[in-house]
Design an enzyme around this catalytic site. Structure first.
Site, PDB file in Angstrom:
ATOM      1  N   TRP A 112       0.678  -1.230  -0.060  1.00 25.26           N
ATOM      2  CA  TRP A 112       0.082  -0.012  -0.117  1.00 25.26           C
ATOM      3  C   TRP A 112       0.968   1.288  -0.150  1.00 25.26           C
ATOM      4  O   TRP A 112       0.396   2.176  -0.623  1.00 25.26           O
ATOM      5  CB  TRP A 112      -0.934   0.020   1.157  1.00 25.26           C
ATOM      6  CG  TRP A 112      -1.982  -1.059   0.935  1.00 25.26           C
ATOM      7  CD1 TRP A 112      -2.213  -2.274   1.516  1.00 25.26           C
ATOM      8  CD2 TRP A 112      -3.058  -1.137  -0.287  1.00 25.26           C
ATOM      9  NE1 TRP A 112      -3.241  -2.936   1.008  1.00 25.26           N
ATOM     10  CE2 TRP A 112      -3.690  -2.329  -0.113  1.00 25.26           C
ATOM     11  CE3 TRP A 112      -3.277  -0.256  -1.308  1.00 25.26           C
ATOM     12  CZ2 TRP A 112      -4.594  -2.771  -1.003  1.00 25.26           C
ATOM     13  CZ3 TRP A 112      -4.263  -0.695  -2.188  1.00 25.26           C
ATOM     14  CH2 TRP A 112      -5.049  -1.813  -2.133  1.00 25.26           C
ATOM     15  N   ASP A 183      -1.736   7.068   5.584  1.00 24.24           N
ATOM     16  CA  ASP A 183      -2.936   6.181   5.172  1.00 24.24           C
ATOM     17  C   ASP A 183      -3.097   5.319   6.281  1.00 24.24           C
ATOM     18  O   ASP A 183      -2.818   4.414   6.553  1.00 24.24           O
ATOM     19  CB  ASP A 183      -2.445   5.479   3.952  1.00 24.24           C
ATOM     20  CG  ASP A 183      -3.562   4.398   3.623  1.00 24.24           C
ATOM     21  OD1 ASP A 183      -4.821   4.224   3.976  1.00 24.24           O
ATOM     22  OD2 ASP A 183      -3.269   3.668   2.348  1.00 24.24           O
ATOM     23  N   LYS A 207     -13.835  -0.903   6.169  1.00 23.56           N
ATOM     24  CA  LYS A 207     -12.840  -1.542   7.271  1.00 23.56           C
ATOM     25  C   LYS A 207     -13.752  -1.213   8.630  1.00 23.56           C
ATOM     26  O   LYS A 207     -14.837  -1.116   8.781  1.00 23.56           O
ATOM     27  CB  LYS A 207     -11.468  -1.313   7.508  1.00 23.56           C
ATOM     28  CG  LYS A 207     -10.859  -2.089   5.919  1.00 23.56           C
ATOM     29  CD  LYS A 207      -9.845  -1.661   5.620  1.00 23.56           C
ATOM     30  CE  LYS A 207      -9.156  -1.722   4.139  1.00 23.56           C
ATOM     31  NZ  LYS A 207      -9.329  -2.828   3.484  1.00 23.56           N
TER      32      LYS A 207
END
Ligand code: PMP
Length: 439
Positions: A112, A183, A207
């Site tokens: 990521w 992030d 999430k």
């Protein structure tokens, strides 16, 4: 409310990395309100966002207020909701923060971070200023003092929890006066965050925050004037922050996603956070993660997690089987690649499915097993996965471990071994005691 409720018996436990399980009470509330929102004779999905002070704007405001309350967001930060997920923000970060600089620093803790960096690379020069290193076989992030930060860089970006590698920053790094961006997609709302350490942070929903479809951005207000002129309006933080009477009205907002996130946030606030911070949430998150890591560590190599304890993800726990150590897996560089699963991985997933558990496979491009313990997952689900880990190790010739530390009292394999020399072949079929957590 929601996160501490027991799940309905008909529901399968979803351990996937996202979209994650939503609390039953949130789903029930959505169903209850769907056709007729608060007796107005219309669904929230049909209502206009331009109605000043109307239901949609109230939904936006309430969700934002909850974020501010739960995360203790200082007044000098704007809270906005944008579309385009975290991928949108991978581009928004350089566009909004480069100012007159042309370079940015990235800490590489996995896929990521790389994806964020590659996207930013379309707008500026990107540098890896630090990356995960291996110490005594375990992955760790070098301390900030060892990061190669450049004065020429506009900001430094981290991924607070790499959902794929299971490497998490358990503390908010202190980079002094430099602009730190994070992030937080797979960890926001699992612990208190020292927001003032960050210039900006973002979290795509799907999430802990709620269903997919919106990205939360928290940004220091004094940085809102730095956006490059070519920044698309949809990713322009200041444009979003400045709409009135509420923020995030640059275009038609994804009302349903924000509305559902609002219910998750309100539930979290009622259950854990009303009197203060996310400390109570963190206690629950840590306890549950510790239980899983304990079995992995006590399995003497049957299960292997390769992250140092100071950086072990509390929400996305990844492991492989010791017996698969010879399996070579090189990342093909694509997020849509698919590796072949090993026999043990297949068997683990099959057993999990039979026991009502979904989503335990690692990221398809990497394999292994991944246990995601987001807030919407009830404790009973965690108990079930602990039992699975415990039973699976014994069934496949690993060490017997009692997941619940009963010390020889329950009917699990480890306790049976404690009591008497047992016959391994019988153990797989032993009726389980209803899990009782002993702490
Ligand atoms: N960052 C992290 C840490 C993630 O886990 C994910 C999704 N799994 C993303 C970014 C991408 O989010 P989105 O699909 O919303 O762009």
């Amino acid at each position: 409310m929601a996160p501490v409720e027991e799940a309905k018996s008909s529901r399968r436990f979803n351990f996937s990395a996202g979209p994650a399980m939503l609390p039953d009470l949130v789903l029930d509330k959505i169903v209850e309100e769907l056709g007729d929102y608060e007796g107005l004779g219309m669904s929230i999905l049909e209502m206009g966002h331009r109605d000043a002070g109307g239901p949609v704007q109230q939904v936006l405001q309430e969700a934002t207020d909850c974020v501010r309350h739960l995360l203790r967001v200082p007044a000098n930060y704007a809270v906005i909701w944008q579309q385009g997920g975290a991928h949108g923000q991978f581009a928004a970060v350089p566009l909004n923060l480069l100012g007159d600089k042309t370079q940015a620093d990235y800490v590489d803790t996995g896929v990521w971070s790389k994806r964020a960096m590659n996207e930013a690379g379309k707008f500026c020069t990107t540098r890896i200023c630090a990356e995960v290193r291996e110490r005594q076989g375990k992955a760790e992030v070098p301390p900030v003092s060892e990061w190669d930060l450049s004065d020429k860089s506009a900001y430094v970006h981290i991924c607070a929890n790499d959902t794929i590698s299971g490497v998490e920053f358990l503390e908010d790094p202190d980079v002094g006066d430099r602009l730190l961006v994070a992030d937080f997609t797979s960890t926001l709302l699992s612990r208190p965050v020292n927001i003032s350490r960050y210039a900006a942070l973002y979290c795509s929903s799907g999430k802990n925050l709620g269903p997919a479809g919106v990205c939360l951005v928290i940004v220091r207000r004094d940085l809102l004037d730095m956006a490059l002129p070519q920044t698309p309006m949809i990713l322009h933080w200041k444009a979003s922050a400045d709409t009135s009477p509420v923020a995030s009205l640059v275009n038609t907002p994804p009302v349903f996603a924000i509305y559902a996130c609002g219910h998750v946030l309100k539930g979290l606030r009622r259950s854990f956070g009303d009197c203060g911070t996310l400390d109570t949430v963190r206690q629950r998150v840590t306890r549950r993660a510790d239980d899983v890591y304990k079995i992995i560590d006590e399995s003497e190599g049957f299960y292997i997690n390769k992250v140092s304890s100071s950086y072990r993800s509390q929400t996305t726990i990844c492991f492989t089987f010791g017996r698969d150590a010879a399996v070579q897996r090189e990342w093909a560089g694509s997020i849509t690649a698919k590796v072949k699963l090993t026999e043990l991985e297949e068997a683990f997933m099959k057993e999990a499915k039979e026991r009502g558990m979904n989503g335990l496979e690692g990221h398809p491009a990497f394999g292994g097993i991944r246990i995601c313990l987001y807030n919407g997952l009830v404790d009973k689900a965690v108990d079930e996965v602990l039992l699975l880990l415990q039973d699976f190790a014994v069934a496949f010739g690993g060490k017997a471990i009692c997941a619940f530390k009963h010390g020889g009292l329950c009917n699990c394999k480890a306790c049976q071994f404690d009591r008497e020399a047992s016959k391994l072949e019988d153990l797989w079929r032993v009726p389980r005691l209803a899990p009782t957590r002993m702490r």
